[in-house]
Design a protein around this motif. Structure first.
Motif, PDB file in Angstrom:
ATOM      1  N   LEU A  26       2.107   0.277  -3.598  1.00 48.03           N
ATOM      2  CA  LEU A  26       1.276   0.974  -4.242  1.00 48.03           C
ATOM      3  C   LEU A  26       1.969   2.369  -4.975  1.00 48.03           C
ATOM      4  O   LEU A  26       1.944   2.666  -6.647  1.00 48.03           O
ATOM      5  CB  LEU A  26       0.301   1.491  -3.308  1.00 48.03           C
ATOM      6  CG  LEU A  26      -0.704   0.539  -3.515  1.00 48.03           C
ATOM      7  CD1 LEU A  26      -1.999   1.384  -1.687  1.00 48.03           C
ATOM      8  CD2 LEU A  26      -1.695   0.137  -4.496  1.00 48.03           C
ATOM      9  N   ARG A  32       3.031  -1.524  -8.381  1.00 49.44           N
ATOM     10  CA  ARG A  32       1.781  -0.654  -8.060  1.00 49.44           C
ATOM     11  C   ARG A  32       0.848  -1.784  -9.154  1.00 49.44           C
ATOM     12  O   ARG A  32      -0.292  -1.941  -7.784  1.00 49.44           O
ATOM     13  CB  ARG A  32       1.755   0.618  -8.870  1.00 49.44           C
ATOM     14  CG  ARG A  32      -0.284   1.626  -8.625  1.00 49.44           C
ATOM     15  CD  ARG A  32       0.739   2.843  -9.583  1.00 49.44           C
ATOM     16  NE  ARG A  32       1.891   3.663  -8.703  1.00 49.44           N
ATOM     17  CZ  ARG A  32       2.421   4.851  -9.218  1.00 49.44           C
ATOM     18  NH1 ARG A  32       1.985   5.290 -10.163  1.00 49.44           N
ATOM     19  NH2 ARG A  32       3.214   5.225  -8.358  1.00 49.44           N
ATOM     20  N   THR A  33       0.698  -1.871  -9.825  1.00 51.67           N
ATOM     21  CA  THR A  33      -0.032  -2.683 -10.074  1.00 51.67           C
ATOM     22  C   THR A  33      -0.411  -4.145  -9.507  1.00 51.67           C
ATOM     23  O   THR A  33      -2.038  -4.731  -8.920  1.00 51.67           O
ATOM     24  CB  THR A  33       0.278  -3.351 -11.632  1.00 51.67           C
ATOM     25  OG1 THR A  33       0.048  -2.186 -12.699  1.00 51.67           O
ATOM     26  CG2 THR A  33      -1.398  -3.861 -12.056  1.00 51.67           C
ATOM     27  N   ARG A  36      -1.838  -3.772  -6.449  1.00 52.36           N
ATOM     28  CA  ARG A  36      -3.569  -3.150  -6.642  1.00 52.36           C
ATOM     29  C   ARG A  36      -4.712  -4.235  -6.246  1.00 52.36           C
ATOM     30  O   ARG A  36      -5.720  -4.557  -6.531  1.00 52.36           O
ATOM     31  CB  ARG A  36      -4.061  -1.950  -7.394  1.00 52.36           C
ATOM     32  CG  ARG A  36      -5.619  -1.962  -8.471  1.00 52.36           C
ATOM     33  CD  ARG A  36      -6.028  -0.709  -7.195  1.00 52.36           C
ATOM     34  NE  ARG A  36      -7.484  -0.737  -7.412  1.00 52.36           N
ATOM     35  CZ  ARG A  36      -8.486  -1.308  -7.205  1.00 52.36           C
ATOM     36  NH1 ARG A  36      -8.167  -2.369  -6.459  1.00 52.36           N
ATOM     37  NH2 ARG A  36      -9.643  -0.640  -7.040  1.00 52.36           N
ATOM     38  N   LEU A  39      -5.610  -5.352  -3.631  1.00 51.38           N
ATOM     39  CA  LEU A  39      -6.818  -4.768  -3.034  1.00 51.38           C
ATOM     40  C   LEU A  39      -7.774  -5.128  -4.172  1.00 51.38           C
ATOM     41  O   LEU A  39      -8.587  -5.530  -2.749  1.00 51.38           O
ATOM     42  CB  LEU A  39      -6.680  -3.400  -2.820  1.00 51.38           C
ATOM     43  CG  LEU A  39      -5.316  -3.028  -2.104  1.00 51.38           C
ATOM     44  CD1 LEU A  39      -5.231  -1.221  -2.618  1.00 51.38           C
ATOM     45  CD2 LEU A  39      -5.473  -2.991  -0.713  1.00 51.38           C
ATOM     46  N   SER A  40      -7.534  -5.933  -4.806  1.00 49.49           N
ATOM     47  CA  SER A  40      -8.871  -6.141  -5.232  1.00 49.49           C
ATOM     48  C   SER A  40      -9.362  -7.243  -4.835  1.00 49.49           C
ATOM     49  O   SER A  40     -10.822  -7.492  -4.292  1.00 49.49           O
ATOM     50  CB  SER A  40      -8.636  -5.888  -7.288  1.00 49.49           C
ATOM     51  OG  SER A  40      -8.731  -4.892  -7.504  1.00 49.49           O
ATOM     52  N   TYR A 156      -4.858   5.152  -4.649  1.00 51.31           N
ATOM     53  CA  TYR A 156      -5.135   4.146  -5.124  1.00 51.31           C
ATOM     54  C   TYR A 156      -6.384   3.477  -5.767  1.00 51.31           C
ATOM     55  O   TYR A 156      -6.039   2.977  -6.390  1.00 51.31           O
ATOM     56  CB  TYR A 156      -3.825   3.520  -4.950  1.00 51.31           C
ATOM     57  CG  TYR A 156      -1.900   4.514  -5.307  1.00 51.31           C
ATOM     58  CD1 TYR A 156      -1.610   4.890  -6.093  1.00 51.31           C
ATOM     59  CD2 TYR A 156      -1.910   4.819  -3.517  1.00 51.31           C
ATOM     60  CE1 TYR A 156      -0.718   5.734  -6.085  1.00 51.31           C
ATOM     61  CE2 TYR A 156      -0.335   5.815  -4.405  1.00 51.31           C
ATOM     62  CZ  TYR A 156       0.436   5.864  -4.789  1.00 51.31           C
ATOM     63  OH  TYR A 156       0.998   5.910  -5.051  1.00 51.31           O
ATOM     64  N   LEU A 157      -6.964   3.028  -4.476  1.00 58.02           N
ATOM     65  CA  LEU A 157      -7.470   1.972  -4.589  1.00 58.02           C
ATOM     66  C   LEU A 157      -8.532   3.168  -5.640  1.00 58.02           C
ATOM     67  O   LEU A 157      -9.661   2.204  -6.562  1.00 58.02           O
ATOM     68  CB  LEU A 157      -9.182   1.860  -3.364  1.00 58.02           C
ATOM     69  CG  LEU A 157      -8.578   0.762  -2.612  1.00 58.02           C
ATOM     70  CD1 LEU A 157      -8.837   1.139  -1.176  1.00 58.02           C
ATOM     71  CD2 LEU A 157      -8.836  -0.738  -3.304  1.00 58.02           C
ATOM     72  N   LEU A 160      -7.524   3.613  -9.483  1.00 50.60           N
ATOM     73  CA  LEU A 160      -6.450   2.414 -10.462  1.00 50.60           C
ATOM     74  C   LEU A 160      -7.752   1.400 -10.438  1.00 50.60           C
ATOM     75  O   LEU A 160      -8.854   1.256  -9.090  1.00 50.60           O
ATOM     76  CB  LEU A 160      -5.378   1.978  -9.817  1.00 50.60           C
ATOM     77  CG  LEU A 160      -3.988   2.488  -9.798  1.00 50.60           C
ATOM     78  CD1 LEU A 160      -2.920   1.824  -8.748  1.00 50.60           C
ATOM     79  CD2 LEU A 160      -3.694   3.064 -10.940  1.00 50.60           C
ATOM     80  N   GLY A 164      -5.150  -2.757 -11.887  1.00 48.31           N
ATOM     81  CA  GLY A 164      -4.211  -2.424 -11.506  1.00 48.31           C
ATOM     82  C   GLY A 164      -3.715  -1.199 -12.500  1.00 48.31           C
ATOM     83  O   GLY A 164      -2.940  -0.426 -12.759  1.00 48.31           O
TER      84      GLY A 164
END
Length: 1076
Positions: A26, A32-33, A36, A39-40, A156-157, A160, A164
Motif C-alpha cells: 500500500l 498501491r491500487t 487496495r 482489501l476490497s 489507506y482503506l 482510497l 484504489g
C-alpha cells in the motif's frame, strides 16, 4: 487470496506478518491500487457479521464498518471501514463514547488545526476527525507498534475507494494528506520532533496492571499478543500521586501535553468515573487547566479487565472507587463489592466522561512545568494550580512562573544592595511614575523586611528625645519606649533627659495629631491617615506644615491606602507628590501586605527625596537587617511587573521634578543626619546599574544552588493548604543543634525565629544595653556586628587576640578582659570563626565557656557561619552537652544564647533565616520586649524544615551538592592563598567558612596612581586606603582592617560564582602591577 489467508490462519503473529507485507504494498505507489483492490475483495469475502467474527477467530484479523454519523453530517460518508487484530484495542463503548464527546464540540474545533490522538489503537478516531472536521494534520500515536501498522492500513482503506483511487474532500485533499500514524509513548514523537499542537485528544488506559512486572517488558512488535493487548487495558505506575487512582498515565499525558500544546490549545480526554468525578476533575485543575465536562454516560466494565488493583488501593487507603450494578444501577458500590459481584456473574458498569480542558494562563503554566521537568519530579505531586477565585490565580500563577524561570536560569542569586534589589526598587519607582505620575527613581526607595522594622529602624537612626507614633503603628515597638515619660518634659539639652527614646501613642486622626505635635513638640512623628482623610491632600499638607514649623521629622504611613492594581483608587497623598517634591523632613512608609495568596508575606518600602536620608536609611538596613530577603522582593516585584509589562514603553513622557532648590529645614535637635557610627562603619559598595564589581566584601554565598534547595523553595510557594506541622521547624532545629553541637534543649528552652541571625543578635545587644552590660567582641569579629552594637548604643569592649594562635580567643586573654568588665556579655563565633576562617575545637570552646561561667558572663554563641569546614583536620564537631550540663548546675548557672542560621550550612543563597535558643526566662522576657524582628514567612519555614529533613534522611542529591561545594571552597582557598602570596600578601591559614583574611605587607608605604572620575591622584597605601585603592583601580571589593578589627588584615570572601572568582584573582594580580 488463498495464500494470504493460509498464512494468517497459522497464528496471530503470522497474520500480522502478512498484513505488514500488505502495508508495504500500500505504501508503494506502484502497487498501491492493486493492494487496495485486494482489501476490497477481502472485505467482500467476509461481508456478513457472522463471517467477519469467524474471520477474527480463524484468520486473526477482522474488517468491519464503524458508523460515525447517525444523521446527516459535515461529510456525506457516514461510515468508516476498519481492520482490527487481536493484539490491539478493538473499538467498543469506551472509544465510541469518546467520539460522541468530541461531537459535542462545534465543527470549528478541529478545522485547520494540528491534532494528536493518544492511544489511537486501530486509528479510527484519528481518521474520523480528519474525515469530518478537515484538520490540517492529525497525528495518531500509540505505544503499540502493531497498532500503528494497522492504523496505516486503515488509513489507506478509507483514503482510497474500492478501486484504489483517491477520495478527495472539498479542499481537494485526501486522508493521506491529513493523517499520519507513529509509534510513540504518549507525546514523545511530537516532543522529539518539536511539533506544536492545537488539539490533543486521548482515550488511554486508566487501571493499573494487577501484574506490575508485566509492564516492565520491552515493547516491540514481536512481543506476545497478550502483552500488546494489555497495553490497551492497563497502565504502569507513572510516579504521580494520581497513580493511586489508576490515573497516572492520564496525568503524564496532560503534563506532556502542556509542553507541546499551543497557548490557546485544547485537550480532550476520556475519563472513567471509577475514582469519582471530583478526583478526575482535580487531575486537570491542579495543573492549571480549566475543565468543561462535554458528555457523560455509563458503560459496562470490560470483561477482560481485572479491577483487583483497585481493590488493593481501597485496602490501603480511605478512598473508594465508584462502580454500579449493571447499566441501570444508580447507587455507587466500591471496587471490592464490584469485584465480588462480577466474580459471581454480575455485570458492573462505571461512569464515563469526556472532559475538554484549556490552560488558564498557558505561557506561565508552560514555564512552571518546563522547570519541573529538570529533575524536580517530586514537586509535581504537590503542585496545585486550582483556585476558587480568579484573582488568586491571576496573582499566584504568574509568580510561580517567574520563580520557576529565576530558579531555572540562575545558578545563584547575585549580589543586591542592602537598600533592596535594583530591579525591585526600579519597579516601585516606575509604578509610582506610571500610575501616579510621581517622578521617582530607584535612588528614592529603600526596601525593608516589614513596615514595623522600617519604623523601628528609622527611630533608632534618628534617636529622638520624643516621638509621637499613631497607635496602630506603635504596637510592636520596644516596650521601654512606650513606658518612659521623662522625655516628655521640655529640656534645653539632652543631658537632662534619658538616653532611651520616649514614644507617645496618638490616635490616627490628623486634627488630634496636629494638636499633640504643637503641644509636645516631638522630634519625630510617625502616623497614618484615616480613610476619609486620605482622599484629599489637605490633611497631609496640614501635617507637613505643622511638622516643618516646629522642626520635626514626619514619617507618613500609606500602607492602608496603597493599592497594587491597574485601577488604583484616588489617593490625596500621592496626588500631592505628583505635583510637589516630598520635603526633606518628610518620608513615606508603605508596607506591602495586601496580596491575594501569601497573607503573611510582607515587604516594606520607604520613599525619600532627600539624598542624605536615603543614604542613612540604606546604611541602617545593612547594619540592622543585612538586607531584605530576595524571594520576598521577587514576589512583589512580579506583581509590580504584571501591572507595568502590558503598557507601551515611553508612550507618555515621564514626569520630571522642577529644578527648584529645596531649602533644608532646620529640625529641632536632629536637623542633621550625621551619625558618627555610620560615618566610621565600613559598608558594602552601593554600585550603580552600569558598574560591574566583584564582591568579596559581603556575607553571602554565590555558589550554585543545589537542586534539592531549588525544589524546596519552589514547593514552598507552590503548595496550598500547608499544615501548621509542615512549617513548624522547632523539632528539626532541636535535632540540628543537638547533632551538630551537642546543645541540648528541653521544655523550658525558648526557640525564637527571625528573617536573619543579625536581627536576633541586634535584639540581644539591646538587652545587653538595657541591663547596663558590656558586650565583648574578640579582635577579629564580624565588622558589621561590631558597628551595629555601637549604632545601638551598646557599651563595647574589644578582647585582644594574638597572631600566634590565629587571633582566636584563649582562656588567658578572655580572663584578663572579664576581670575588668562589669556585667559582661561575650560574643563568640564558632565552631567556624568569622572572618578568619579558623575553627574552635570542642576542647577550646569548653574552656572558654568555663571562663565565662566563672565571671558570670552571658554568652552569645554564633553558629550561623558554621557548617562548611573544609580543612579542619581532626574536627568532628562540638559536643557541648557535658560542659553545659556541668556549668548549668553552678551558681549562678551559665547563660548561653545559641544563635544560628541554616543557609551557610546548606549553601543556599537568596534565603534568609535565623534562629535563637535561650534557656533563661528573664532574658527571654527582656528579648521579647525590645522590639520586633522580621518574622520568617511560612514559605521560608517550610523550606527550612524540608531541607533539614533532607539532611536527616541523608538525601544523596543534597549531601552530594554540599560535599561538592565544600570541596570547591577548599580549592578556592588554596587558589586565593597562592595568588595573594604571589602578590605580596600575608595570608592567615583558614580551615572553614566562606572568608579569609590577609595582610598587604608588600604594599604598605608604596604609592599607586588612581583615576576615580574626578581626575588622577597618587596615594601612599596604608591600612586606611588599601580597600579604596583596590576598588578604584580594579573593581574588586574587599573589607579593610577597620572591618576585621585585626591590624593590617583585610577580609576576602571566597563563595563567589566561578567567573567572578577568576576575575577576583585577576584583580589581585592586576593590583600588584599597578603599585609602584
Amino acid at each position: 487470496m488463498e495464500e494470504f489467508l493460509e498464512q494468517c490462519q497459522q497464528s496471530g503473529d503470522a497474520a500480522y506478518s502478512a498484513l505488514r507485507s500488505l502495508l508495504e504494498r500500500l505504501e508503494d505507489p506502484a502497487t498501491r491500487t492493486e493492494a487496495r483492490i485486494f482489501l476490497s475483495e477481502l472485505q467482500k469475502r467476509f461481508s456478513s457479521k457472522e463471517d467477519s467474527d469467524r474471520c477474527l477467530r480463524t484468520y486473526h484479523f477482522q474488517i468491519q464498518d464503524i458508523y460515525v454519523e447517525q444523521y446527516e453530517g459535515y461529510q456525506k460518508r457516514k461510515k468508516l471501514t476498519m481492520m482490527v487484530i487481536p493484539s490491539i484495542f478493538i473499538p467498543e463503548d469506551w472509544s465510541f463514547t469518546f467520539y460522541e464527546g468530541l461531537n459535542r464540540h462545534p465543527d470549528s474545533i478541529f478545522k485547520d488545526r494540528t491534532v494528536a490522538e493518544l492511544g489511537c489503537g486501530n486509528g479510527w478516531i484519528s481518521i474520523a476527525i480528519a474525515e469530518k472536521w478537515l484538520p490540517s494534520k492529525v497525528y495518531g500515536l500509540d505505544i503499540n507498534p502493531r497498532a500503528v501498522k494497522i492504523s496505516w492500513i486503515n488509513l489507506y482503506l478509507n483514503a482510497l475507494d474500492g478501486n484504489g483511487q483517491p477520495i478527495y474532500d472539498e479542499e481537494n485533499k485526501t486522508l493521506l494528506d491529513r493523517v499520519e500514524f507513529y509509534e510513540s509513548d504518549l507525546l514523545s514523537y511530537c516532543r522529539n520532533n518539536n511539533i506544536e499542537l492545537e488539539r490533543i485528544v486521548g482515550c488511554i488506559p486508566q487501571i493499573l496492571n494487577p501484574n506490575p512486572d508485566a509492564m516492565s517488558k520491552m515493547i516491540t512488535e514481536n512481543a506476545s499478543e497478550e502483552f500488546l493487548h494489555s497495553l490497551s487495558n492497563y497502565c504502569a505506575l507513572q510516579g504521580f500521586v494520581e497513580d493511586q487512582f489508576g490515573l497516572g498515565l492520564i496525568a503524564r499525558a496532560v503534563e506532556e501535553g502542556i509542553s507541546v500544546i499551543k497557548p490557546l490549545g485544547i485537550m480532550i480526554f476520556n475519563m472513567g468515573g471509577r475514582p469519582g468525578q471530583a478526583v478526575c476533575e482535580r487531575l486537570f485543575e491542579r495543573r492549571g487547566l480549566q475543565v468543561d465536562k462535554l458528555w457523560q454516560t455509563k458503560v459496562l466494565q470490560a470483561a477482560d479487565t481485572d479491577i483487583s488493583a483497585l481493590v488493593e488501593i481501597e485496602k490501603n487507603s480511605p478512598h473508594r472507587f465508584e462502580f454500579f450494578m449493571g447499566l441501570s444501577g444508580d447507587q455507587p458500590i466500591c471496587a471490592r463489592t464490584a469485584w465480588a459481584y462480577a466474580k459471581a456473574g454480575g455485570r458492573i458498569s462505571h461512569a464515563l466522561s469526556v472532559y475538554s480542558c484549556q490552560l488558564r494562563q498557558p505561557n506561565q503554566v508552560k514555564k512552571i512545568f518546563e522547570f519541573l521537568r529538570n529533575g524536580l519530579d517530586d514537586i509535581r505531586n504537590s503542585l496545585d494550580l486550582s483556585f476558587e477565585e480568579d484573582s488568586v490565580a491571576d496573582e499566584k500563577i504568574p509568580f510561580l512562573a517567574h520563580l520557576a524561570n529565576v530558579l531555572k536560569h540562575l545558578s545563584f542569586f547575585p549580589f543586591e544592595p542592602p537598600a533592596g534589589s535594583r530591579r525591585f526598587r526600579g519597579l516601585i519607582a516606575n509604578f509610582m511614575n506610571t500610575y501616579h505620575h510621581i517622578p521617582l527613581t530607584a535612588d528614592n526607595v529603600v526596601v525593608f523586611p516589614s513596615r514595623t522594622v522600617a519604623i523601628e529602624s528609622a527611630l533608632r537612626l534618628l534617636s529622638p528625645r520624643l516621638a509621637i507614633v499613631d497607635e496602630q503603628l506603635s504596637r510592636y515597638l520596644p516596650k521601654q519606649w512606650l513606658t518612659s515619660l521623662k522625655n516628655v518634659e521640655k529640656t534645653e539639652t539632652r543631658q537632662n533627659s534619658e538616653e532611651v527614646i520616649t514614644v507617645i501613642e496618638a490616635p490616627r486622626q490628623s486634627d488630634l495629631m496636629v494638636d499633640l505635635i504643637k503641644k509636645l513638640r516631638p522630634e519625630v512623628v510617625v502616623t497614618g491617615l484615616g480613610k476619609f482623610e486620605s482622599v484629599t491632600s489637605s490633611a497631609f499638607e496640614h501635617l507637613l506644615d505643622t511638622t516643618r514649623e516646629i522642626g520635626c521629622r514626619l514619617f507618613l504611613d500609606i500602607s492602608d491606602h496603597f493599592v497594587l492594581s491597574s485601577l488604583p483608587s484616588s489617593n490625596g497623598i500621592l496626588k500631592y507628590l505628583a505635583r510637589t517634591p516630598l520635603p526633606p523632613h518628610a518620608t513615606i512608609v508603605c508596607g506591602l501586605l495586601k496580596n491575594q495568596v501569601y497573607k503573611d508575606l510582607e515587604v516594606a518600602f520607604v520613599i525619600s527625596e532627600d539624598k542624605e536620608m536615603f543614604k542613612a536609611l540604606y546604611r541602617t538596613v545593612e547594619l540592622l537587617q543585612g538586607s531584605t530577603a530576595i524571594i520576598s522582593q521577587l514576589y512583589y516585584g512580579c506583581l509590580f511587573h504584571e501591572l507595568l509589562a502590558f503598557q507601551l514603553a515611553d508612550r507618555h513622557p515621564r514626569a520630571q521634578r522642577n529644578a527648584e532648590k529645596t531649602v533644608a529645614t532646620k529640625l529641632n535637635g536632629v536637623s542633621s543626619l550625621t551619625c558618627p557610627v555610620l560615618d566610621r562603619a565600613e559598608f558594602s559598595i552601593n554600585e550603580s546599574d552600569e558598574s560591574s564589581l566583584v564582591h568579596m566584601d559581603v556575607d553571602q554565598s554565590f555558589l550554585p544552588i543545589t537542586t534539592p534547595v531549588k525544589a524546596a523553595i519552589f514547593e514552598s510557594f507552590a503548595r496550598q493548604n500547608i499544615a501548621e506541622s509542615e512549617t513548624d521547624v522547632t523539632d528539626s532545629i532541636r535535632r540540628l543543634v543537638k547533632s551538630s553541637y551537642g546543645f541540648s534543649s528541653d521544655s523550658d528552652t525558648e526557640f525564637i525565629y527571625a528573617g536573619s541571625p543579625a536581627e536576633l543578635l541586634n535584639n540581644l545587644m539591646i538587652c545587653c544595653a538595657q541591663e547596663g552590660g558590656t558586650l565583648c567582641f574578640p579582635t577579629g569579629s564580624n565588622g558589621n556586628y561590631v558597628s551595629a552594637a555601637r549604632f545601638l548604643k551598646v557599651n563595647v569592649v574589644t578582647i585582644p587576640t594574638n597572631p600566634e594562635v590565629g587571633y582566636k580567643l584563649t582562656e588567658e586573654t578572655l580572663s584578663c578582659t572579664l576581670e575588668a568588665v562589669k556585667k559582661p556579655w561575650i560574643y563568640i563565633s564558632g565552631p567556624t570563626i568569622t572572618p578568619t576562617g579558623l575553627v574552635y575545637s570542642n576542647e577550646e570552646i569548653s574552656k572558654l565557656l568555663s571562663v565565662c561561667a566563672k565571671f558570670g558572663a552571658k554568652i552569645i554563641l554564633d553558629t550561623s557561619f558554621s557548617g562548611v569546614e573544609y580543612s579542619s583536620k581532626g574536627f568532628d564537631g562540638w559536643n557541648l552537652g557535658a560542659t553545659l550540663q556541668k556549668l548549668s548546675s553552678a551558681n549562678p548557672p551559665i547563660c548561653v544564647c545559641l544563635l544560628g542560621g541554616l543557609f551557610f550550612k546548606m549553601l543556599a543563597s537568596g534565603l534568609k533565616f535565623g534562629f535563637l535558643l535561650m534557656n533563661q526566662p528573664s532574658l527571654v522576657d527582656a528579648l521579647h520586649s525590645v522590639g520586633g524582628v522580621s518574622k520568617p514567612h511560612s514559605t521560608i519555614k517550610y523550606t527550612v524544615k524540608k531541607l533539614l529533613d533532607f539532611g536527616e534522611q541523608e538525601m544523596q542529591d543534597l549531601l552530594k551538592g554540599i560535599a561538592e561545594q565544600i570541596e570547591k571552597l577548599r580549592s578556592r582557598f588554596k587558589s586565593l592563598k597562592q595568588t595573594l602570596e604571589n602578590s605580596g600578601w600575608e595570608v592567615l591559614e583558614a580551615e572553614a567558612g566562606v572568608s579569609i583574611v590577609a595582610k598587604p605587607s608588600a604594599y604598605l608605604g608604596k604609592t599607586i596612581q588612581l583615576n576615580d572620575g574626578s581626575g588622577n591622584r597618587k596615594i601612599k597605601l596604608d591600612d586606611t586606603n588599601i580597600r579604596d585603592a583596590m576598588l578604584t583601580s580594579t573593581g574588586l571589593c574587599i573589607n579593610s582592617a577597620s572591618w576585621t578589627g585585626i591590624p593590617g588584615y583585610c577580609r576576602f570572601t571566597i563563595a563567589l560564582e566561578d567567573k567572578d572568582f577568576k576575575r577576583a584573582l585577576d584583580c589581585i594580580t592586576q593590583f600588584k602591577s599597578l603599585v609602584c
